[in-house]
Design an enzyme around this catalytic site. Structure first.
Site, short mmCIF file in Angstrom:
data_model
loop_
_atom_site.label_atom_id
_atom_site.label_comp_id
_atom_site.label_asym_id
_atom_site.label_seq_id
_atom_site.Cartn_x
_atom_site.Cartn_y
_atom_site.Cartn_z
N LYS A 112 -8.80 34.02 11.19
CA LYS A 112 -7.37 34.01 10.85
C LYS A 112 -6.58 34.85 11.85
O LYS A 112 -5.47 34.49 12.23
CB LYS A 112 -7.16 34.49 9.42
CG LYS A 112 -7.63 33.42 8.45
CD LYS A 112 -7.28 33.70 7.01
CE LYS A 112 -7.69 32.50 6.17
NZ LYS A 112 -8.58 32.83 5.06
N LYS A 192 -12.36 17.80 9.41
CA LYS A 192 -12.72 18.23 8.05
C LYS A 192 -11.47 18.14 7.16
O LYS A 192 -10.40 18.58 7.57
CB LYS A 192 -13.21 19.68 8.10
CG LYS A 192 -13.44 20.30 6.75
CD LYS A 192 -13.70 21.80 6.83
CE LYS A 192 -13.87 22.37 5.46
NZ LYS A 192 -13.10 23.42 4.99
N LYS A 195 -6.46 21.40 3.38
CA LYS A 195 -5.01 21.40 3.18
C LYS A 195 -4.30 21.97 4.40
O LYS A 195 -3.19 21.60 4.71
CB LYS A 195 -4.62 22.15 1.91
CG LYS A 195 -5.00 23.61 1.92
CD LYS A 195 -4.59 24.30 0.64
CE LYS A 195 -5.11 25.72 0.61
NZ LYS A 195 -6.58 25.82 0.66
P1 ADP Z 1 -9.09 23.96 2.09
O1 ADP Z 1 -9.98 23.80 3.31
O2 ADP Z 1 -8.37 22.71 1.75
O3 ADP Z 1 -8.18 25.17 2.21
P2 ADP Z 1 -10.60 25.63 0.33
O4 ADP Z 1 -11.01 26.50 1.49
O5 ADP Z 1 -9.64 26.19 -0.66
O6 ADP Z 1 -10.06 24.23 0.88
O7 ADP Z 1 -11.94 25.14 -0.38
C1 ADP Z 1 -12.25 25.29 -1.74
C2 ADP Z 1 -13.67 24.80 -1.93
O8 ADP Z 1 -13.81 23.41 -1.54
C3 ADP Z 1 -14.69 25.56 -1.08
O9 ADP Z 1 -15.82 25.82 -1.86
C4 ADP Z 1 -15.03 24.64 0.06
O10 ADP Z 1 -16.35 24.82 0.50
C5 ADP Z 1 -14.81 23.25 -0.54
N1 ADP Z 1 -14.29 22.31 0.49
C6 ADP Z 1 -13.05 22.33 1.03
N2 ADP Z 1 -12.87 21.34 1.92
C7 ADP Z 1 -14.05 20.65 1.97
C8 ADP Z 1 -14.51 19.50 2.71
N3 ADP Z 1 -13.71 18.87 3.56
N4 ADP Z 1 -15.78 19.09 2.50
C9 ADP Z 1 -16.58 19.73 1.62
N5 ADP Z 1 -16.21 20.81 0.90
C10 ADP Z 1 -14.96 21.28 1.06
#
Ligand code: ADP
Ligand code: TRP
Length: 327
Positions: A112, A192, A195
């Site tokens: 970050k 990937k 959000k």
């Molecule tokens: P984002 O990447 O959208 O910010 P988060 O980091 O809040 O999502 O992820 C919340 C949970 O969902 C975590 O446990 C993460 O490992 C899982 N996750 C998020 N995006 C993916 C993805 N594209 N494929 C598999 N698991 C994911």
């Protein structure tokens, strides 16, 4: 002995397919295996979200998502992190034994900062709060995605530091349950799904919006009659909703040529709608009763408090914090 299983998700807008297949589905499945404790990490979200209204809405959305996706509050515990302020007390106790060097090595923090984010102490101390979330229950299993593996290792290090500092065995070293077999779900642009990339498919979007997003999934420009590369996001997404024989058949059709991307996308949309249809209905029904959701969360926090109180008290006693003989 039943296993104690603990995990949390940050409330940050409605669920997307990556969150569902990467985390929530596992949480729901694991509630069958033991005593599940799941929380909505609103304290954690304070390190990024600075709007009170947004946070409140995100907490409600995430609670609805969990319940709609099958979390059963009569079995597993679902609570809002901030309903258990004890966690922050433990975070303080743990922060006093956490080496600076440990936190400085955290990938998520370093990433970050490299992305240009001006770090504050909350972001830096994030892994200590996460250690408190976990250690307050001495869970057997902590299901998390690959991206959280280092945070769990840090939790183990912090537990050791506390036990050593106060010559005690208050904290057990939690085992990560890394969801390695969970493929990374690709987003609409092929990266990937996340959000922060703006490439998500949210399964509870209104159908029209979901359709638009599915039809916009990137594909290469191979003509219809030519063979197609099945590594592409559209095929990977489609595979999430197909049985193995179906997938083999689809991939064979792709290799043979004559398959149009538009048809795959239309079928993908139908499959998403069918798969999440019952959950969507349940979610809409649940959303009509916000007081019931609030009750679930409050009762969840009360049950969680019963589990963490003895462990917290042992930590206080070990450190000589508070009265010697608590009432
Ligand atoms: P984002 O990447 O959208 O910010 P988060 O980091 O809040 O999502 O992820 C919340 C949970 O969902 C975590 O446990 C993460 O490992 C899982 N996750 C998020 N995006 C993916 C993805 N594209 N494929 C598999 N698991 C994911
Ligand atoms: N940091 C986790 C994430 O971003 C969420 C989380 C907070 C968590 N505390 C936790 C996960 C404790 C497991 C256990 O996905």
């Amino acid at each position: 002995m039943t296993q104690r299983i603990l995990s949390g998700i940050q409330p940050s807008g409605e669920l997307h397919l990556g969150n569902y297949f990467g985390a929530m589905r596992q949480h729901v499945d694991l509630q069958e295996r033991g005593e599940g404790i799941y929380f909505l990490a609103d304290y954690h979200s304070m390190t990024s979200v600075r709007s009170a209204a947004e946070r409140r809405q995100a907490v409600v959305d995430l609670a609805l998502d969990y319940l709609a996706c099958g979390l059963d509050p009569s079995r597993a515990i679902l609570y809002r992190q901030s309903d258990l302020p004890e966690t922050t007390e433990l975070a303080w106790m743990l922060t006093t034994v956490t080496p600076m060097g440990l936190l400085l090595r955290a990938h998520s923090y370093k990433d970050k900062v490299e992305q240009g984010l001006q770090p504050d102490h909350g972001l830096f101390a994030y892994p200590v709060l996460m250690a408190a979330d976990i250690l307050q229950y001495n869970p057997d299993l902590v299901p998390v995605g690959q991206d959280q593996k280092q945070h769990l290792e840090m939790t183990r290090d912090i537990a050791v530091k506390f036990n050593q500092a106060y010559a005690c065995e208050v904290f057990e070293l939690p085992e990560p349950h890394i969801l390695e077999d969970v493929a990374v779900v690709p987003g609409t642009d092929g990266r990937k799904m996340s959000k922060s990339y703006g490439n998500v498919l949210r399964m509870f979007w209104p159908q029209k919006k979901l359709k638009k997003a599915v039809m916009a999934v990137v594909t290469d420009s191979t003509p219809v009659e030519d063979p197609k590369e099945t590594e592409q996001a559209v095929f990977q997404l489609w595979s999430l909703f197909a049985s193995e024989p179906e997938r083999d058949e689809m991939f064979a059709r792709a290799a043979a040529g004559g398959l149009g991307y538009g048809d795959v996308k239309k079928d993908l949309l139908q499959r998403i709608l069918a798969f999440f249809g019952p959950m969507r209905e349940r979610r809409e029904e649940l959303a009509k009763h916000p007081d019931d959701i609030e009750d679930v969360l409050r009762q969840g926090a009360a049950r969680a408090r019963e589990l963490c109180t003895p462990i917290l008290e042992s930590a206080r006693q070990a450190a000589g914090v508070g009265p010697r003989h608590p009432r």
